[in-house]
Design a protein around this motif. Structure first.
Motif, PDB file in Angstrom:
ATOM      1  N   ALA A   9       0.380  20.902  27.186  1.00 59.27           N
ATOM      2  CA  ALA A   9       0.937  19.549  27.300  1.00 59.27           C
ATOM      3  C   ALA A   9       2.454  19.578  27.399  1.00 59.27           C
ATOM      4  CB  ALA A   9       0.485  18.698  26.114  1.00 59.27           C
ATOM      5  N   MET A  10       3.098  20.433  26.585  1.00 56.76           N
ATOM      6  CA  MET A  10       4.559  20.542  26.641  1.00 56.76           C
ATOM      7  C   MET A  10       5.005  21.070  27.997  1.00 56.76           C
ATOM      8  SD  MET A  10       6.977  23.282  25.699  1.00 56.76           S
ATOM      9  CE  MET A  10       7.620  23.522  27.197  1.00 56.76           C
ATOM     10  N   GLN A  11       4.293  22.080  28.512  1.00 56.62           N
ATOM     11  CA  GLN A  11       4.650  22.638  29.821  1.00 56.62           C
ATOM     12  C   GLN A  11       4.525  21.580  30.915  1.00 56.62           C
ATOM     13  OE1 GLN A  11       3.280  27.194  28.781  1.00 56.62           O
ATOM     14  NE2 GLN A  11       2.084  26.085  30.251  1.00 56.62           N
ATOM     15  N   ASP A  12       3.464  20.791  30.865  1.00 56.25           N
ATOM     16  CA  ASP A  12       3.313  19.702  31.841  1.00 56.25           C
ATOM     17  C   ASP A  12       4.475  18.718  31.738  1.00 56.25           C
ATOM     18  OD1 ASP A  12       0.923  20.819  32.697  1.00 56.25           O
ATOM     19  OD2 ASP A  12      -0.350  19.297  31.757  1.00 56.25           O
ATOM     20  N   GLU A  13       4.869  18.404  30.509  1.00 55.70           N
ATOM     21  CA  GLU A  13       5.927  17.408  30.288  1.00 55.70           C
ATOM     22  C   GLU A  13       7.270  17.853  30.867  1.00 55.70           C
ATOM     23  OE1 GLU A  13       8.067  15.258  26.509  1.00 55.70           O
ATOM     24  OE2 GLU A  13       5.918  15.676  26.388  1.00 55.70           O
ATOM     25  N   VAL A  14       7.583  19.136  30.785  1.00 57.84           N
ATOM     26  CA  VAL A  14       8.888  19.590  31.303  1.00 57.84           C
ATOM     27  C   VAL A  14       8.855  19.942  32.788  1.00 57.84           C
ATOM     28  CG1 VAL A  14       9.737  20.361  29.048  1.00 57.84           C
ATOM     29  CG2 VAL A  14       8.635  22.017  30.599  1.00 57.84           C
ATOM     30  N   GLY A  15       7.639  20.018  33.378  1.00 52.62           N
ATOM     31  CA  GLY A  15       7.573  20.246  34.815  1.00 52.62           C
ATOM     32  C   GLY A  15       6.762  21.439  35.273  1.00 52.62           C
ATOM     33  N   PHE A  16       6.194  22.207  34.342  1.00 52.20           N
ATOM     34  CA  PHE A  16       5.341  23.338  34.711  1.00 52.20           C
ATOM     35  C   PHE A  16       3.889  22.860  34.856  1.00 52.20           C
ATOM     36  CE2 PHE A  16       8.546  25.799  32.050  1.00 52.20           C
ATOM     37  CZ  PHE A  16       9.155  26.428  33.122  1.00 52.20           C
ATOM     38  N   ALA A  93      10.234  35.551  36.547  1.00 49.60           N
ATOM     39  CA  ALA A  93      10.980  34.817  37.570  1.00 49.60           C
ATOM     40  C   ALA A  93      11.876  33.784  36.898  1.00 49.60           C
ATOM     41  CB  ALA A  93      10.003  34.122  38.529  1.00 49.60           C
ATOM     42  N   LEU A  94      12.960  33.456  37.570  1.00 45.25           N
ATOM     43  CA  LEU A  94      13.875  32.448  37.054  1.00 45.25           C
ATOM     44  C   LEU A  94      13.181  31.090  36.966  1.00 45.25           C
ATOM     45  CD1 LEU A  94      17.126  33.328  39.037  1.00 45.25           C
ATOM     46  CD2 LEU A  94      16.605  33.863  36.651  1.00 45.25           C
ATOM     47  N   ILE A  95      13.449  30.385  35.890  1.00 47.99           N
ATOM     48  CA  ILE A  95      12.959  29.015  35.738  1.00 47.99           C
ATOM     49  C   ILE A  95      13.815  28.129  36.655  1.00 47.99           C
ATOM     50  CG2 ILE A  95      12.780  27.073  34.123  1.00 47.99           C
ATOM     51  CD1 ILE A  95      12.382  29.184  31.879  1.00 47.99           C
ATOM     52  N   PRO A  96      13.191  27.237  37.437  1.00 43.03           N
ATOM     53  CA  PRO A  96      13.996  26.348  38.290  1.00 43.03           C
ATOM     54  C   PRO A  96      15.008  25.545  37.468  1.00 43.03           C
ATOM     55  CG  PRO A  96      11.674  26.197  38.857  1.00 43.03           C
ATOM     56  CD  PRO A  96      11.762  27.012  37.595  1.00 43.03           C
ATOM     57  N   ASP A  97      16.166  25.312  38.081  1.00 42.77           N
ATOM     58  CA  ASP A  97      17.265  24.647  37.366  1.00 42.77           C
ATOM     59  C   ASP A  97      16.862  23.332  36.724  1.00 42.77           C
ATOM     60  OD1 ASP A  97      19.009  26.707  37.949  1.00 42.77           O
ATOM     61  OD2 ASP A  97      19.875  25.702  39.703  1.00 42.77           O
ATOM     62  N   GLU A  98      16.092  22.488  37.432  1.00 42.47           N
ATOM     63  CA  GLU A  98      15.753  21.173  36.872  1.00 42.47           C
ATOM     64  C   GLU A  98      14.857  21.300  35.641  1.00 42.47           C
ATOM     65  OE1 GLU A  98      12.728  21.996  40.129  1.00 42.47           O
ATOM     66  OE2 GLU A  98      14.899  22.170  39.987  1.00 42.47           O
ATOM     67  N   ILE A  99      13.976  22.286  35.622  1.00 46.99           N
ATOM     68  CA  ILE A  99      13.123  22.497  34.448  1.00 46.99           C
ATOM     69  C   ILE A  99      13.926  23.153  33.328  1.00 46.99           C
ATOM     70  CG2 ILE A  99      11.086  23.691  33.550  1.00 46.99           C
ATOM     71  CD1 ILE A  99       9.796  23.305  36.318  1.00 46.99           C
ATOM     72  N   LEU A 100      14.773  24.109  33.676  1.00 50.68           N
ATOM     73  CA  LEU A 100      15.625  24.749  32.670  1.00 50.68           C
ATOM     74  C   LEU A 100      16.514  23.707  31.991  1.00 50.68           C
ATOM     75  CD1 LEU A 100      16.566  27.317  31.251  1.00 50.68           C
ATOM     76  CD2 LEU A 100      18.184  27.667  33.131  1.00 50.68           C
ATOM     77  N   GLN A 101      17.036  22.763  32.761  1.00 49.70           N
ATOM     78  CA  GLN A 101      17.867  21.702  32.188  1.00 49.70           C
ATOM     79  C   GLN A 101      17.071  20.865  31.186  1.00 49.70           C
ATOM     80  OE1 GLN A 101      21.195  21.103  32.479  1.00 49.70           O
ATOM     81  NE2 GLN A 101      20.838  19.562  30.919  1.00 49.70           N
TER      82      GLN A 101
END
Length: 130
Positions: A9-16, A93-101
């Motif tokens: 659920a947390m991963q879905d919320e941040v964009g994964f 792999a690098l986390i995309p900038d928008e998700i990392l933010q």
């Protein structure tokens, strides 16, 4: 399974979410977890999971979760998760900038993290140069 569903659920919320995974071929792997079971819970119990992000870097994030049964602490889990591109073979792999933010914005201040009870043995994201 309760902690696993809360991580999903947390991963879905941040964009994964499922769309992200299908579009990018990336997913999240669990690198390390530590759990403290403090009270027994039964299948019919009403449980709530409180999730905190303790730290993150370009590829990983560190979660702290508390499982509450009727407001009482029943279990604590800490998890280090890794962003992975699955093809041609699985690799970090690098986390995309928008998700990392989003992860960085949600990260608990270090002073607050130090106050959390039932922390596992030292579990951190070590910084290294690229």
């Amino acid at each position: 399974m309760v902690f696993s569903h809360a991580v999903d659920a947390m991963q879905d919320e941040v964009g994964f979410d499922a769309e992200y995974r299908a579009r990018t071929g990336c997913t999240i792997y669990l690198l390390e977890d530590h759990k403290y079971y403090l009270k027994e819970v039964k299948e019919a119990d009403h449980l709530r999971i409180e999730t905190r992000i303790l730290n993150c870097d370009e590829k990983r994030f560190h979660l702290h979760m508390e499982m509450l049964r009727d407001g009482d602490l029943a279990a604590v889990g800490e998890f280090i998760e890794l962003h992975v591109r699955q093809k041609p073979s699985p690799h970090a792999a690098l986390i995309p900038d928008e998700i990392l933010q989003r992860l960085q914005t949600a990260t608990l201040p270090s002073g607050d993290a130090a106050e959390l009870k039932h922390r596992s043995r030292s579990m951190t994201i070590a910084r290294n140069s690229r």
